[in-house]
Design a protein around this motif. Structure first.
Motif, PDB file in Angstrom:
ATOM      1  N   SER B  71       6.930   9.102  -4.872  1.00  0.00           N
ATOM      2  CA  SER B  71       5.778   8.885  -5.734  1.00  0.00           C
ATOM      3  C   SER B  71       5.096  10.211  -6.062  1.00  0.00           C
ATOM      4  N   ALA B  72       5.081  11.153  -5.101  1.00  0.00           N
ATOM      5  CA  ALA B  72       4.521  12.474  -5.393  1.00  0.00           C
ATOM      6  C   ALA B  72       5.390  13.219  -6.401  1.00  0.00           C
ATOM      7  N   PRO B 178       1.389   5.578  -6.576  1.00  0.00           N
ATOM      8  CA  PRO B 178       2.615   5.571  -7.388  1.00  0.00           C
ATOM      9  C   PRO B 178       2.365   5.341  -8.870  1.00  0.00           C
ATOM     10  N   GLY B 179       1.227   5.755  -9.385  1.00  0.00           N
ATOM     11  CA  GLY B 179       0.983   5.599 -10.805  1.00  0.00           C
ATOM     12  C   GLY B 179       0.149   4.373 -11.106  1.00  0.00           C
ATOM     13  N   ASP B 180      -0.061   4.124 -12.405  1.00  0.00           N
ATOM     14  CA  ASP B 180      -0.932   3.021 -12.808  1.00  0.00           C
ATOM     15  C   ASP B 180      -0.447   1.692 -12.250  1.00  0.00           C
ATOM     16  N   TRP B 181      -1.443   0.883 -11.895  1.00  0.00           N
ATOM     17  CA  TRP B 181      -1.090  -0.437 -11.406  1.00  0.00           C
ATOM     18  C   TRP B 181      -0.779  -1.331 -12.592  1.00  0.00           C
ATOM     19  N   LEU B 182       0.331  -2.044 -12.504  1.00  0.00           N
ATOM     20  CA  LEU B 182       0.698  -2.976 -13.557  1.00  0.00           C
ATOM     21  C   LEU B 182       0.717  -4.372 -12.973  1.00  0.00           C
ATOM     22  N   ARG B 183       0.015  -5.267 -13.640  1.00  0.00           N
ATOM     23  CA  ARG B 183       0.061  -6.655 -13.197  1.00  0.00           C
ATOM     24  C   ARG B 183       1.500  -7.179 -13.330  1.00  0.00           C
ATOM     25  N   LEU B 228       5.848  -3.430   8.638  1.00  0.00           N
ATOM     26  CA  LEU B 228       4.808  -4.089   7.849  1.00  0.00           C
ATOM     27  C   LEU B 228       4.361  -3.190   6.693  1.00  0.00           C
ATOM     28  N   ALA B 229       4.247  -1.885   6.976  1.00  0.00           N
ATOM     29  CA  ALA B 229       3.842  -0.946   5.928  1.00  0.00           C
ATOM     30  C   ALA B 229       4.860  -0.950   4.797  1.00  0.00           C
ATOM     31  N   ALA B 230       6.146  -1.059   5.142  1.00  0.00           N
ATOM     32  CA  ALA B 230       7.179  -1.091   4.104  1.00  0.00           C
ATOM     33  C   ALA B 230       6.989  -2.308   3.206  1.00  0.00           C
ATOM     34  N   LEU B 231       6.613  -3.433   3.816  1.00  0.00           N
ATOM     35  CA  LEU B 231       6.342  -4.629   3.013  1.00  0.00           C
ATOM     36  C   LEU B 231       5.162  -4.371   2.073  1.00  0.00           C
ATOM     37  N   GLY B 232       4.122  -3.694   2.598  1.00  0.00           N
ATOM     38  CA  GLY B 232       2.964  -3.373   1.769  1.00  0.00           C
ATOM     39  C   GLY B 232       3.354  -2.504   0.584  1.00  0.00           C
ATOM     40  N   VAL B 233       4.251  -1.536   0.832  1.00  0.00           N
ATOM     41  CA  VAL B 233       4.711  -0.660  -0.255  1.00  0.00           C
ATOM     42  C   VAL B 233       5.409  -1.490  -1.328  1.00  0.00           C
ATOM     43  N   LEU B 234       6.260  -2.421  -0.895  1.00  0.00           N
ATOM     44  CA  LEU B 234       6.984  -3.274  -1.844  1.00  0.00           C
ATOM     45  C   LEU B 234       6.002  -4.102  -2.680  1.00  0.00           C
ATOM     46  N   LEU B 235       5.015  -4.693  -2.006  1.00  0.00           N
ATOM     47  CA  LEU B 235       4.056  -5.545  -2.719  1.00  0.00           C
ATOM     48  C   LEU B 235       3.191  -4.721  -3.673  1.00  0.00           C
ATOM     49  N   ARG B 236       2.864  -3.497  -3.273  1.00  0.00           N
ATOM     50  CA  ARG B 236       2.066  -2.633  -4.141  1.00  0.00           C
ATOM     51  C   ARG B 236       2.878  -2.231  -5.381  1.00  0.00           C
ATOM     52  N   LEU B 237       4.159  -1.908  -5.166  1.00  0.00           N
ATOM     53  CA  LEU B 237       4.991  -1.447  -6.280  1.00  0.00           C
ATOM     54  C   LEU B 237       5.273  -2.562  -7.270  1.00  0.00           C
ATOM     55  N   THR B 238       5.351  -3.798  -6.783  1.00  0.00           N
ATOM     56  CA  THR B 238       5.673  -4.892  -7.689  1.00  0.00           C
ATOM     57  C   THR B 238       4.412  -5.539  -8.250  1.00  0.00           C
ATOM     58  N   PHE B 307       0.043   5.384   0.808  1.00  0.00           N
ATOM     59  CA  PHE B 307       1.032   5.289  -0.272  1.00  0.00           C
ATOM     60  C   PHE B 307       0.367   4.846  -1.559  1.00  0.00           C
ATOM     61  N   SER B 308      -0.504   3.845  -1.443  1.00  0.00           N
ATOM     62  CA  SER B 308      -1.123   3.271  -2.626  1.00  0.00           C
ATOM     63  C   SER B 308      -2.130   4.223  -3.263  1.00  0.00           C
ATOM     64  N   GLY B 309      -2.634   5.191  -2.478  1.00  0.00           N
ATOM     65  CA  GLY B 309      -3.607   6.127  -3.014  1.00  0.00           C
ATOM     66  C   GLY B 309      -4.935   5.470  -3.307  1.00  0.00           C
ATOM     67  N   SER B 310      -5.235   4.384  -2.616  1.00  0.00           N
ATOM     68  CA  SER B 310      -6.477   3.665  -2.888  1.00  0.00           C
ATOM     69  C   SER B 310      -7.206   3.418  -1.581  1.00  0.00           C
TER      70      SER B 310
END
Lengths: 100, 318, 101
Positions: B71-72, B178-183, B228-238, B307-310
């Protein structure tokens, strides 16, 4: 040569490669990568030394490295945030003290 | 013989990848090969009889670090084309010299220490000898959460401080993570929703299993938190989790919960048990499980937020 | 060497061969689609052979089932990532209108 001795030599070679990258590369992302390789080489040395006595596997270095892996990812994440902020402020991908 | 062949291949792979990581001309190649390097490190830990580390490395070293780096990389790429940067100011021969010196030093330390007569009394032997009173059967968990729990406590504090520092430095949400959030929309690839429907419960199950089984076999709070963090990354990216600048009350409590609970039990140890960070006799297993559960969340959440930067995340219904 | 061990060696070797061909395909094929074709087909079958070979050596049925579960999860992950890469490549090539999913 034991497995412990072999992998401590590999750790030495890895740290050499990482230091070379750290010195010659100036892109911030590459430097962060090099520091990560350096950290992994130290972890490898510790875990190899945990195996030096063939009777048992020393759990203390394992615990240290496990802690170290989490510290490394925290530090990497923070370094990446700093690098990104620096890049968006200045548009540069390397540090100013690297200029002549 | 075959074991040596395997170790030699592994070492060759590690060294070759490390060289490509630091010297490759293409930055993207370096980043991707670093992830492969993390996976090979995980195999190396398994070879060196450190399965706890292999699990943690595969999830954190290769997984989370890889996601952060990619993402960086994208952020560096997005403004303008790849900037090759100025040539190195340091003469190459000097760099080779310093690198050779450091390599010889590290390798030499290892070689000498391995060659020494192993001491009779080591911390590791002590830990193994007193495993019965630790409350758990996995020696690494015993060291992490009983014999040297101060290290683990400090480590969670470091992770928390890294998260706070990242929040201070990071810019507004559009420029972090990882950039703009897309619904998640109708245009989303058809396989994403089934994947999440399958992976999300599986991951939670796997994390719970790792946490629980860390008592007697490889696993524990670190590995469970990373999964669990990996799951969070997946949910954030999708787009299933929407980044917010402020954490909710539940997130705030989870972020500090691990440190607070661990410290409270540790301080109580001064009164009820023999020392600070000691557990009262007979309650070791229960307290370690409680602390580990809080730690799992206190490790997973900062990693996802980094990861989410938020500052926080909200569930978003598709 | 017992029958079971021989079987394991054969299965793992066949799996290794599949991986080898998949990797040759990855390195030699010209386009993203043909590379995906080589990887997704050869590597997943190779992993299946290796998983079956190792499952024969497992100490209990539970361990064997866990090894096969690893294969299953890897298959799912490979399916989705191959789909996403193919979709991205198709869109990058300007084929977005022809790809509704």
């Amino acid at each position: 040569m034991t497995q412990a001795a072999f992998f401590s030599l590999v750790a030495g070679a890895l740290s050499g490669i990482a230091i070379y990258g750290l010195i010659t590369q100036r892109h911030l992302l590459r430097r962060i990568l090099a520091v990560n390789v350096l950290g992994n080489s130290v972890f490898l040395l510790l875990v190899a030394l945990a195996r030096r006595d063939p009777d048992y596997v020393d759990p203390v270095p394992h615990a240290m490295v496990l802690t170290g892996i989490v510290i490394a990812v925290s530090a990497t994440a923070f370094a990446l945030v700093l690098a990104r902020r620096y890049y968006s402020e200045t548009g540069l991908t390397h540090l100013p003290e690297d200029e002549e | 013989m075959t074991e040596w062949a395997f170790d030699a291949l592994l070492a060759g792979g590690l060294l070759g990848l490390a060289w490509q990581i630091v010297a490759s001309r293409v930055l993207f190649r370096s980043v991707v090969l670093f992830i492969v390097f993390g996976l090979l490190m995980a195999v190396t830990w398994a070879r060196l009889h450190a399965p706890d580390l292999a699990l943690a490395e595969a999830a954190i070293g290769a997984g989370i670090t890889g996601a952060l780096l990619l993402s960086a990389y994208r952020a560096f790429l997005s403004r303008r084309g790849t900037d090759p940067g100025p040539p190195p100011v340091f003469p190459r021969w000097a760099a080779v010299g310093v690198a050779a010196l450091v390599g010889a030093l590290v390798g030499g330390i290892g070689w000498v220490v391995v060659g020494l007569e192993p001491p009779e009394q080591t911390a590791g032997r002590e830990a193994l000898a007193h495993l019965a009173i630790s409350g758990v059967e996995n020696p690494v968990t015993a060291v992490l959460l009983n014999f040297r729990s101060i290290d683990t406590l400090s480590e969670v504090v470091v992770l928390f401080v890294a998260f706070l520092a990242a929040r201070v430095v990071a810019q507004d949400l559009a420029h972090a993570g990882p950039g703009d959030w897309l619904r998640a929309s109708r245009n989303e690839p058809v396989l994403v929703q089934p994947l999440i429907a399958f992976i999300a419960p599986m991951t939670v199950l796997a994390a719970g299993y790792l946490l629980w089984s860390g008592e007697h076999q490889p696993g524990g709070a670190f590995q469970a938190g990373a999964v669990l963090a990996a799951l969070g990354v997946l949910l954030r990216l999708t787009g299933r989790l929407r980044p917010t600048s402020e954490p909710s009350l539940a997130e705030r409590l989870s972020l500090v919960g691990g440190v607070v609970l661990f410290s409270a039990i540790g301080l109580a140890g001064a009164g009820v048990a023999s020392a600070v960070l000691a557990y009262p006799e007979g309650w070791e297993y229960e307290l370690i499980l409680l602390v580990e559960t809080a730690l799992t969340i206190a490790i997973a959440l900062p990693l996802v937020l980094l990861f989410s930067g938020s500052g926080g995340l909200r569930r978003e219904v598709r | 060497m017992t029958l079971l061990e021989t079987l394991t060696v054969i299965l793992v070797s066949v799996g290794g061969l599949f991986f080898l061909t998949g990797t040759i395909g990855l390195l030699r094929f010209p386009s993203s689609f043909s590379r995906l074709h080589a990887l997704t087909k050869a590597d997943n079958v190779g992993l299946g052979f290796i998983a079956c070979g190792l499952a024969l050596q497992a100490e209990s049925v539970w361990v064997a089932m866990k090894i096969l579960l690893v294969w299953g999860v890897a298959l799912i992950a490979a399916t989705v990532s191959a789909h996403l890469i193919a979709r991205f490549t198709l869109r990058a090539a300007g084929g977005s209108r022809r790809t509704p999913p």
